[in-house]
Write an enzyme that holds these catalytic residues in place. Structure first.
Site, short mmCIF file in Angstrom:
data_model
loop_
_atom_site.label_atom_id
_atom_site.label_comp_id
_atom_site.label_asym_id
_atom_site.label_seq_id
_atom_site.Cartn_x
_atom_site.Cartn_y
_atom_site.Cartn_z
N ALA A 1 80.14 31.21 134.73
CA ALA A 1 80.42 32.35 135.89
C ALA A 1 80.06 31.59 137.12
O ALA A 1 79.05 30.83 137.15
CB ALA A 1 79.90 33.39 135.65
N LYS A 2 80.65 31.90 138.11
CA LYS A 2 79.84 31.84 139.60
C LYS A 2 80.47 32.80 140.58
O LYS A 2 81.63 33.42 140.23
CB LYS A 2 80.69 30.33 140.02
CG LYS A 2 79.78 29.86 141.31
CD LYS A 2 78.53 29.20 140.91
CE LYS A 2 78.34 27.98 140.85
NZ LYS A 2 77.00 27.41 140.53
N GLY A 3 79.60 32.91 141.77
CA GLY A 3 79.99 34.01 142.57
C GLY A 3 79.29 33.75 144.05
O GLY A 3 78.46 32.76 144.09
#
Ligand code: NAD
Length: 422
Positions: free
Chosen positions: A112-114
């Site tokens: 994931a990345k944000g």
């Protein structure tokens, strides 16, 4: 860039790179095309509005994202960045990279990345805290110790993670340290987390030198960037007997053919951009990349080895400390020139590996000594190195392809075992 470091002529988005690597690895494997198709897309992307009150009483509204790519092997894991150029697609691409990185390390996580599209340098500490707490609230339903575990990235740090953990815990009604990693040790962070990416770069460099029959004693090394990754890698390699002849900061590089006393030069954290201040002989960052050394470690930023300079790289071995320092055209040129490139998803994966240790410590409410963290990191890095080396030898591919093949086969096998529901 402030010196003559060559700018990329072939800018590549993280998403394009991640998809290209997926196809490349898939072409070597006999896997179901439906699984490849699924992996081209994120599972979910959350976009949220983050309003905060500025110190002068006005309100500003920012946009935040959390892209969750694939969770077949476990909860999502990946950084949160505060940077003006954060976009949905960048989060998706970097989230995919995290899926490959976790799988090559055999960690029970997906990618994931944000982040929030904001310039953190324009925020006071109070504003950054309010932004973090509100962002935590907006994504609270989709993160959690068994769902998605954020970590620091560009523009965020252990303090940001402590605020995020506090905001989440307050709303849940119980202290939940395992919701984020990269926290200060006093609230459940792990010893050795900050140094881990640089340490893994050093461990993998040692393994690669052994593989190519060169002893670290007498091996010359040039390291671009002297921050968390670069300085820790350079100092460990120096300690283990290598001769570090060049290190750099944004303004240029220090070069000493007899070897630099790496402990005597402050890292970016200790004194920002100090390398050139301490140097007698300053060369440019681009000259550093071309030095005739045994090992080159780009550990500052992406897209620095490009079509424009790949022909002039004189090192025998490149170990990627930064994320994406070599463009795909440059990778092809280096492969044609028989220069081995050990990819980022393996070399700098010490960070996410010690994040995994932090998560285990938080869940068990029991902290590990620094010695245990470093021992277990060494064991994990060696296991990943062996898995990648096996593919490298058996399939006669580049180290990068070998690492992606290891990652993709593990992910594809997990998808096959679990099946498509309903
Ligand atoms: P950092 O901010 O601690 O240090 C960056 C270093 O690069 C500094 O010495 C800075 O002076 C130098 N630098 C900046 N711009 C430069 C330029 N244009 N030319 C040459 N040098 C320049 O950063 P870091 O945490 O060490 O990260 C470096 C790279 O490693 C990034 O690509 C990052 O994504 C990647 N990475 C970091 C981690 C981590 O946990 N820190 C983990 C994996 C990968």
């Amino acid at each position: 860039m402030e010196d003559s470091t060559v700018e990329s002529t072939e800018p590549e988005s993280a998403l394009e790179t991640a998809r290209r690597q997926l196809h490349h690895a898939a072409s070597h494997l006999d896997i179901d095309q439906n699984i490849v198709e699924r992996l081209k897309h994120p599972k979910k992307v959350h976009e949220v509005t983050v309003p905060i009150e500025r110190d002068d009483g006005t309100v500003d509204v920012f946009t935040g994202y959390r892209a969750q790519h694939d969770s077949v092997r476990g909860p999502y894991k990946g950084g949160l960045r505060y940077h003006p150029e954060v976009t949905r697609d960048e989060c998706v691409g970097l989230g995919m990279w995290m899926t490959w990185k976790c799988a090559v390390m055999d960690l029970p996580f997906g990618g994931a990345k944000g982040g929030v599209a904001v310039n953190p340098k324009e925020l006071s500490s109070g504003e950054k805290e309010r932004l973090t707490r509100r962002f935590a609230q907006e994504i609270r339903d989709v993160i959690g110790p068994n769902r998605d575990i954020p970590a620091p990235d560009m523009g965020t740090d252990p303090q940001t993670m402590a605020w995020l953990m506090d905001a989440y815990s307050m709303q849940e009604g119980e202290t939940t340290p395992s919701v984020v990693t990269g926290k200060p040790p006093v609230v459940g962070g792990s010893e050795g987390r900050e140094e881990a990416p640089g340490r893994s770069v050093a461990i993998i460099t040692k393994q690669a030198c052994e593989y190519y029959n060169s002893d670290l004693d007498g091996t010359t090394v040039a390291v671009q960037g002297y921050g968390s990754v670069g300085a820790n890698a350079a100092r460990l390699l120096d300690e283990w007997g290598a001769t570090v002849v060049a290190i750099s900061d944004v303004n240029g590089a220090m070069y000493e053919s007899d070897g630099i006393d790496t402990a005597a030069v402050p890292s970016h954290d200790e004194e920002p951009e100090a390398v050139t201040k301490y140097a007698d002989d300053v060369i440019s960052n681009n000259e550093l990349l071309m030095l005739d050394v045994d090992v080159l470690i780009p550990a500052a930023l992406g897209n620095v080895i490009t079509e424009a300079n790949a022909d002039a790289i004189a090192a025998d071995l490149v170990v990627e400390g930064a994320n994406g320092p070599t463009t795909s055209t440059a990778s092809t040129i280096l492969a044609d020139r028989n220069i081995a490139v050990i990819p980022d998803i393996l070399a700098n994966a010490g960070g996410v590996t010690v994040s995994y240790f932090e998560w285990l410590q938080d869940i068990n409410r029991r902290s590990w000594s620094l010695e245990r963290v470093n021992d277990e990191l060494e064991t994990e890095m060696q296991a990943a190195w062996e898995a990648v080396r096996t593919e490298f030898e058996q399939r006669d591919v580049t180290w990068r392809d070998a690492a992606y093949i290891v990652a993709l086969s593990r992910i594809a096998e997990a998808h096959e075992a679990r099946g498509l529901w309903p």
